[in-house]
Design a protein around this motif. Structure first.
Motif, PDB file in Angstrom:
ATOM      1  N   TYR A   1      35.679  86.248  23.265  1.00 47.51           N
ATOM      2  CA  TYR A   1      34.719  86.409  24.343  1.00 47.51           C
ATOM      3  C   TYR A   1      33.581  87.308  23.873  1.00 47.51           C
ATOM      4  CZ  TYR A   1      32.615  87.465  28.829  1.00 47.51           C
ATOM      5  OH  TYR A   1      31.720  87.601  29.854  1.00 47.51           O
ATOM      6  N   GLY A   2      32.374  86.950  24.276  1.00 48.06           N
ATOM      7  CA  GLY A   2      31.209  87.741  23.901  1.00 48.06           C
ATOM      8  C   GLY A   2      30.109  86.865  23.341  1.00 48.06           C
ATOM      9  N   SER A   3      29.059  87.518  22.873  1.00 49.36           N
ATOM     10  CA  SER A   3      27.889  86.807  22.372  1.00 49.36           C
ATOM     11  C   SER A   3      27.518  87.295  20.984  1.00 49.36           C
ATOM     12  CB  SER A   3      26.701  87.029  23.308  1.00 49.36           C
ATOM     13  OG  SER A   3      26.985  86.581  24.617  1.00 49.36           O
ATOM     14  N   VAL A   4      26.898  86.400  20.231  1.00 48.49           N
ATOM     15  CA  VAL A   4      26.336  86.780  18.936  1.00 48.49           C
ATOM     16  C   VAL A   4      24.973  87.404  19.198  1.00 48.49           C
ATOM     17  CG1 VAL A   4      25.539  85.961  16.692  1.00 48.49           C
ATOM     18  CG2 VAL A   4      27.558  84.920  17.752  1.00 48.49           C
ATOM     19  N   VAL A   5      24.783  88.632  18.746  1.00 47.58           N
ATOM     20  CA  VAL A   5      23.516  89.323  18.980  1.00 47.58           C
ATOM     21  C   VAL A   5      22.635  89.352  17.736  1.00 47.58           C
ATOM     22  CG1 VAL A   5      24.403  90.747  20.850  1.00 47.58           C
ATOM     23  CG2 VAL A   5      24.598  91.568  18.488  1.00 47.58           C
ATOM     24  N   GLU A   6      23.239  89.052  16.598  1.00 50.77           N
ATOM     25  CA  GLU A   6      22.463  89.026  15.357  1.00 50.77           C
ATOM     26  C   GLU A   6      23.090  88.029  14.400  1.00 50.77           C
ATOM     27  OE1 GLU A   6      20.990  92.135  11.846  1.00 50.77           O
ATOM     28  OE2 GLU A   6      21.806  92.900  13.737  1.00 50.77           O
ATOM     29  N   ALA A   7      22.242  87.260  13.729  1.00 48.56           N
ATOM     30  CA  ALA A   7      22.728  86.277  12.760  1.00 48.56           C
ATOM     31  C   ALA A   7      21.839  86.331  11.526  1.00 48.56           C
ATOM     32  CB  ALA A   7      22.708  84.881  13.360  1.00 48.56           C
ATOM     33  N   ASP A   8      22.472  86.410  10.365  1.00 50.22           N
ATOM     34  CA  ASP A   8      21.739  86.393   9.103  1.00 50.22           C
ATOM     35  C   ASP A   8      22.121  85.116   8.364  1.00 50.22           C
ATOM     36  OD1 ASP A   8      20.490  86.756   6.709  1.00 50.22           O
ATOM     37  OD2 ASP A   8      21.478  88.648   6.202  1.00 50.22           O
ATOM     38  N   LEU A   9      21.193  84.144   8.371  1.00 51.01           N
ATOM     39  CA  LEU A   9      21.439  82.858   7.720  1.00 51.01           C
ATOM     40  C   LEU A   9      20.698  82.756   6.400  1.00 51.01           C
ATOM     41  CD1 LEU A   9      21.050  80.516  10.859  1.00 51.01           C
ATOM     42  CD2 LEU A   9      23.036  81.856  10.121  1.00 51.01           C
ATOM     43  N   SER A  10      20.215  83.892   5.898  1.00 50.81           N
ATOM     44  CA  SER A  10      19.402  83.877   4.679  1.00 50.81           C
ATOM     45  C   SER A  10      20.226  83.638   3.429  1.00 50.81           C
ATOM     46  CB  SER A  10      18.624  85.197   4.548  1.00 50.81           C
ATOM     47  OG  SER A  10      19.519  86.301   4.452  1.00 50.81           O
ATOM     48  N   ARG A  11      21.518  83.868   3.521  1.00 53.74           N
ATOM     49  CA  ARG A  11      22.385  83.611   2.378  1.00 53.74           C
ATOM     50  C   ARG A  11      23.761  83.190   2.871  1.00 53.74           C
ATOM     51  NH1 ARG A  11      23.049  89.829   0.121  1.00 53.74           N
ATOM     52  NH2 ARG A  11      23.723  90.762   2.100  1.00 53.74           N
ATOM     53  N   SER A  12      24.455  82.478   2.004  1.00 54.12           N
ATOM     54  CA  SER A  12      25.789  81.976   2.339  1.00 54.12           C
ATOM     55  C   SER A  12      26.840  82.783   1.580  1.00 54.12           C
ATOM     56  CB  SER A  12      25.894  80.499   1.966  1.00 54.12           C
ATOM     57  OG  SER A  12      27.155  79.981   2.288  1.00 54.12           O
TER      58      SER A  12
END
Length: 311
Positions: free
Chosen positions: A81-92
């Motif tokens: 439960y909850g939300s994603v507040v930050e996502a870094d998709l610049s690298r895998s």
């Protein structure tokens, strides 16, 4: 806090997210599903669904979502439960931060955050939502056979909603706040030629009227004179657009002019390899539960194939 490493993380729990969880779970990928602020998505406020295959008597939205969740849990999908507040998709692999501070690393990411209908923002709208107020003619038009309904909006969406409603309603009235509709010429002509459709321009909705249990009318305010006029009706359809929940990925994924995540043709793959999008966050055309389910399946298969390619 130690970061968790997951093969598949799914953001969102509408029909698309749950379906992706079912398929990735069944593939033994042990998906982690981030539920968001409204687990189950828009269908949690839908009272009756009669066009979802397999339910000839219909089913209400919360029950359908509950069944999908149970099916995903059967295949060992884990829910947070909850939300994603930050996502870094610049690298895998990709890095995600939840609102509780939890950090998750994902080798593949499925975005199923959906879209929200834009509403008028008046209290009576909330009061009668699902009881005569709707934002989806395809979903709810059937319930307004031989009824008098109003459609609020001036773009192509409003025209499409009005034309669709003429299949059921005895009269459809389009109301718009400006002197002219902003819809495409062809859509405006189609609506104008339909004998069931009337128009009222230069008005805004002041209040939706009801008897406490259902809609009985609509109060319109003339934007030039300020005059208030009450009209009797059985339903009000708000058709002023949708807002896809893609803001978190702005600047990281290709997003179209309307705010929807772009995916490659015949795929759910986004502009970032290993990131997939499904459901209403990338579908500006259909926006139906059954099409969301289909794209959720596609995203799961795409993610599974991607993981196989990097092992």
């Amino acid at each position: 806090m130690e970061k968790e490493i997951r093969d598949v993380v799914i953001i969102g729990t509408g029909p698309a997210g749950y379906t992706a969880a079912i398929y990735t779970g069944r593939a033994n990928l042990k998906p982690l599903v981030i539920e968001g602020v409204q687990p189950g998505g828009q269908l949690m406020i839908t009272t009756e669904i009669e066009n979802f295959p397999g339910f000839p008597e219909g089913i209400n939205g919360p029950e359908l979502m509950s069944r999908m969740r149970q099916q995903a849990e059967r295949f060992n999908a884990e829910f947070a439960y909850g939300s994603v507040v930050e996502a870094d998709l610049s690298r895998s692999p990709f890095s995600l931060t939840l609102d509780d501070g939890r950090e998750i690393v994902a080798r593949s990411l499925i975005i199923a955050t959906g879209a929200n209908a834009k509403w008028l923002g008046i209290p009576s709208e909330d009061r009668y939502r699902g009881r005569g107020v709707s934002a989806c003619a395809t979903c709810d038009g059937f319930f307004f056979k031989e009824c008098n309904v109003f459609v609020v909006g001036g773009g192509d969406t409003a025209m499409e909603e009005a034309l669709y409603l003429t299949k059921f309603a005895s009269k459809v009235t389009l109301v718009h706040r400006r002197e002219e509709f902003r819809a495409s010429k062809i859509m405006s002509l189609r609506a104008g030629k339909n004998p069931k459709i009337a128009t009222i321009l230069n008005v805004v909705v002041d209040e939706i009227l009801g008897d406490g249990s259902k809609v009985t009318g609509i109060r319109l305010k003339d934007v030039r004179s300020g005059e208030l006029i009450d009209h009797v009706c059985d339903g009000v359809f708000v058709a002023i657009g949708h807002a896809p929940n893609a803001g978190l990925f702005s600047g990281q994924l290709a997003i179209d002019d309307y705010g929807y995540i772009e995916t490659k043709k015949s795929s759910t793959e986004t502009s970032v390899q290993g990131v997939f999008a499904c459901g209403d966050v990338q579908d500006y055309t259909y926006r139906q539960a059954v099409t969301a389910v289909g794209s959720g399946c596609m995203a799961a298969v795409d993610a599974e194939r991607f993981l196989e390619s990097i092992r």
